[in-house]
Motif scaffolding. Structure first.
Motif, PDB file in Angstrom:
ATOM      1  N   GLY A 243       0.432  -1.355   0.022  1.00 24.99           N
ATOM      2  CA  GLY A 243      -0.347   0.036   0.166  1.00 24.99           C
ATOM      3  C   GLY A 243       0.882   1.518   0.301  1.00 24.99           C
ATOM      4  N   SER A 244       1.825   1.174   0.070  1.00 24.52           N
ATOM      5  CA  SER A 244       2.870   2.245   0.245  1.00 24.52           C
ATOM      6  C   SER A 244       3.680   2.501  -0.920  1.00 24.52           C
ATOM      7  N   LEU A 245       5.273   2.706  -1.170  1.00 23.73           N
ATOM      8  CA  LEU A 245       6.383   2.714  -1.909  1.00 23.73           C
ATOM      9  C   LEU A 245       7.700   3.059  -1.387  1.00 23.73           C
ATOM     10  N   ARG A 246       8.602   2.717  -2.624  1.00 23.79           N
ATOM     11  CA  ARG A 246       9.906   3.103  -2.188  1.00 23.79           C
ATOM     12  C   ARG A 246      10.415   3.555  -3.148  1.00 23.79           C
ATOM     13  N   LEU A 247      10.859   4.899  -4.206  1.00 25.38           N
ATOM     14  CA  LEU A 247      11.827   5.416  -4.801  1.00 25.38           C
ATOM     15  C   LEU A 247      13.048   4.983  -4.799  1.00 25.38           C
ATOM     16  N   ILE A 248      13.260   4.249  -5.637  1.00 27.07           N
ATOM     17  CA  ILE A 248      14.567   3.450  -5.895  1.00 27.07           C
ATOM     18  C   ILE A 248      15.683   4.648  -7.016  1.00 27.07           C
ATOM     19  N   PRO A 249      16.623   5.427  -6.977  1.00 29.62           N
ATOM     20  CA  PRO A 249      17.336   6.569  -7.935  1.00 29.62           C
ATOM     21  C   PRO A 249      18.186   5.469  -8.546  1.00 29.62           C
ATOM     22  N   VAL A 250      18.222   5.721 -10.009  1.00 32.67           N
ATOM     23  CA  VAL A 250      18.459   4.803 -10.601  1.00 32.67           C
ATOM     24  C   VAL A 250      20.029   4.996 -10.739  1.00 32.67           C
ATOM     25  N   ASP A 251      20.157   5.638 -10.152  1.00 34.10           N
ATOM     26  CA  ASP A 251      21.683   5.987 -10.062  1.00 34.10           C
ATOM     27  C   ASP A 251      22.307   5.016  -8.640  1.00 34.10           C
ATOM     28  N   ASP A 252      21.760   4.757  -7.988  1.00 38.52           N
ATOM     29  CA  ASP A 252      22.171   3.959  -7.373  1.00 38.52           C
ATOM     30  C   ASP A 252      21.858   2.305  -6.875  1.00 38.52           C
ATOM     31  N   VAL A 253      21.387   2.189  -8.094  1.00 37.57           N
ATOM     32  CA  VAL A 253      21.082   0.867  -8.342  1.00 37.57           C
ATOM     33  C   VAL A 253      22.663  -0.167  -9.137  1.00 37.57           C
ATOM     34  N   ARG A 254      23.144  -0.916  -7.670  1.00 33.38           N
ATOM     35  CA  ARG A 254      24.367  -1.778  -8.761  1.00 33.38           C
ATOM     36  C   ARG A 254      23.892  -2.673  -9.983  1.00 33.38           C
ATOM     37  N   TYR A 255      22.397  -3.698  -9.479  1.00 31.34           N
ATOM     38  CA  TYR A 255      22.643  -4.585 -10.418  1.00 31.34           C
ATOM     39  C   TYR A 255      20.819  -4.877 -10.556  1.00 31.34           C
ATOM     40  N   LEU A 256      20.242  -5.655 -11.676  1.00 24.13           N
ATOM     41  CA  LEU A 256      18.985  -6.104 -11.537  1.00 24.13           C
ATOM     42  C   LEU A 256      18.212  -7.788 -12.351  1.00 24.13           C
ATOM     43  N   GLN A 257      18.412  -8.328 -11.575  1.00 25.64           N
ATOM     44  CA  GLN A 257      18.181  -9.931 -11.200  1.00 25.64           C
ATOM     45  C   GLN A 257      16.457  -9.970 -11.388  1.00 25.64           C
ATOM     46  N   ALA A 258      16.350 -10.493 -12.289  1.00 27.00           N
ATOM     47  CA  ALA A 258      14.748 -12.068 -12.736  1.00 27.00           C
ATOM     48  C   ALA A 258      14.352 -12.212 -11.614  1.00 27.00           C
ATOM     49  N   GLU A 259      13.265 -12.265 -11.470  1.00 27.03           N
ATOM     50  CA  GLU A 259      12.693 -13.595 -10.469  1.00 27.03           C
ATOM     51  C   GLU A 259      11.320 -13.482 -10.808  1.00 27.03           C
ATOM     52  N   GLU A 260      11.182 -15.204 -11.336  1.00 24.87           N
ATOM     53  CA  GLU A 260       9.643 -15.550 -11.518  1.00 24.87           C
ATOM     54  C   GLU A 260       9.774 -14.051 -12.299  1.00 24.87           C
ATOM     55  N   LYS A 261       8.370 -13.354 -11.481  1.00 28.25           N
ATOM     56  CA  LYS A 261       7.387 -12.337 -12.242  1.00 28.25           C
ATOM     57  C   LYS A 261       8.121 -10.682 -11.737  1.00 28.25           C
ATOM     58  N   TYR A 262       8.713 -11.538 -10.940  1.00 32.57           N
ATOM     59  CA  TYR A 262       9.511  -9.692 -10.616  1.00 32.57           C
ATOM     60  C   TYR A 262      10.779  -9.452 -11.097  1.00 32.57           C
ATOM     61  N   VAL A 263      11.155  -8.746 -10.425  1.00 33.50           N
ATOM     62  CA  VAL A 263      12.792  -8.319 -11.127  1.00 33.50           C
ATOM     63  C   VAL A 263      13.345  -7.539  -9.931  1.00 33.50           C
ATOM     64  N   VAL A 264      14.209  -8.270  -8.416  1.00 33.09           N
ATOM     65  CA  VAL A 264      15.038  -7.624  -7.555  1.00 33.09           C
ATOM     66  C   VAL A 264      15.969  -6.322  -7.736  1.00 33.09           C
ATOM     67  N   VAL A 265      15.740  -5.886  -7.432  1.00 38.55           N
ATOM     68  CA  VAL A 265      16.512  -4.408  -7.407  1.00 38.55           C
ATOM     69  C   VAL A 265      17.362  -4.105  -6.222  1.00 38.55           C
TER      70      VAL A 265
ATOM     71  N   HIS B  39      20.535  -1.941  -4.567  1.00 35.09           N
ATOM     72  CA  HIS B  39      20.810  -0.860  -4.720  1.00 35.09           C
ATOM     73  C   HIS B  39      21.196  -0.446  -3.373  1.00 35.09           C
ATOM     74  N   ALA B  40      21.998   0.696  -3.265  1.00 35.29           N
ATOM     75  CA  ALA B  40      22.681   1.207  -2.628  1.00 35.29           C
ATOM     76  C   ALA B  40      22.022   0.354  -1.027  1.00 35.29           C
ATOM     77  N   ARG B  41      21.340   0.790  -0.908  1.00 31.45           N
ATOM     78  CA  ARG B  41      20.809   0.684   0.362  1.00 31.45           C
ATOM     79  C   ARG B  41      19.832  -0.544   0.930  1.00 31.45           C
ATOM     80  N   GLY B  42      19.929  -1.362  -0.123  1.00 32.77           N
ATOM     81  CA  GLY B  42      19.231  -2.836   0.089  1.00 32.77           C
ATOM     82  C   GLY B  42      19.080  -4.067  -1.200  1.00 32.77           C
ATOM     83  N   GLU B  43      17.907  -4.261  -1.046  1.00 28.69           N
ATOM     84  CA  GLU B  43      17.202  -4.926  -2.019  1.00 28.69           C
ATOM     85  C   GLU B  43      15.871  -4.572  -2.412  1.00 28.69           C
TER      86      GLU B  43
END
Length: 256
Positions: free
Chosen positions: A157-179, A181-185
């Protein structure tokens, strides 16, 4: 959808979020909407971050959205709203008409120039009702104009905005993508392919299920098992590189 509500004569009003960094502009819209039947202003906010949070919290059918706002501007907000389900209709309200083409690239259904006239607002509401049902919520389209600077993760019901500059890698898992980034996943409901299409100059594919930020790549190492792994600047573990990606990735690392 707005048309569905109107056709069915539903008692529930159409929920509207007003997003504008000028208090007087918000007040004018609120006053004009008070004269419109069947609508309810569920939130008023002053910037793009707050607009996205309000939409996550209230699931509005319509967002009256300023373009020139601090931080995330209205065009980027509209692009993030494409991923929302249910997806709200967007009507831009702005002091400048120079953004009209970008606004419609962002799939807004109308574009109002301030000061908003009552008859134009009424027309925009009618247009939103008429077009909402016909517009496909999963239409891909081009992002157009300025690219996103943040990725948007929905969180209960809420959201988190992740700066693209902070993203280290993107990994697909089923229907989602795990981001990662500098502060976690965080999980986002986007495809790896669409992210590669949008941010191909920032990320490089190392595997069918993984994109790595170019600035994170340090070197490639071949293990005793013969598999090649990418070493990341801030990674806690090497990431496997598929054989089909090795040659292109070596060239990428050489150019860094």
């Amino acid at each position: 959808m707005l048309r569905d509500r109107a056709a069915a004569g539903a008692d529930d009003p159409v929920k509207i979020v007003i997003a504008d960094d000028e208090p007087l502009a918000r007040e004018r819209l609120r006053t004009l909407l008070a004269d419109e039947p069947g609508v309810e202003v569920v939130a008023e906010v002053g910037d793009g971050h707050e607009a996205l949070h309000a939409c996550a919290a209230h699931d509005p059918e319509l967002v009256l959205l300023d373009i020139a706002m601090p931080g995330i501007d209205g065009l980027e907000v509209a692009r993030h709203l494409r991923a929302f389900e249910p997806r709200p209709v967007v009507v831009f309200c702005t002091a400048y008409d120079a953004h009209a083409l970008s606004a419609f690239d962002a799939e807004a259904v109308d574009y109002l120039v301030k000061p908003v006239r009552p008859e134009r607002l009424a027309s925009a509401l009618q247009r939103a009702r008429a077009l909402a049902a016909a517009r496909q919520s999963d239409a891909a389209g081009e992002t157009g104009g300025k690219r996103r600077t943040h990725l948007c993760a929905r969180l209960r019901g809420s959201l988190r905005l992740i700066p693209v500059d902070d993203v280290r890698y993107l990994q697909a898992e089923e229907k989602y993508v795990v981001v990662h980034h500098a502060r976690g996943e965080d999980l986002i409901e986007e495809s790896l392919k669409s992210l590669e299409d949008e941010f191909g100059d920032r990320f490089v594919r190392i595997h069918r299920n993984c994109l790595v930020a170019r600035h994170e790549l340090v070197e490639l190492k071949r293990g005793l098992d013969g598999h090649v792994h990418a070493i990341l600047r801030h990674g806690d573990r090497p990431l496997e590189v598929s054989r089909r990606c090795v040659s292109q990735l070596r060239e990428t690392v050489r150019q860094l």
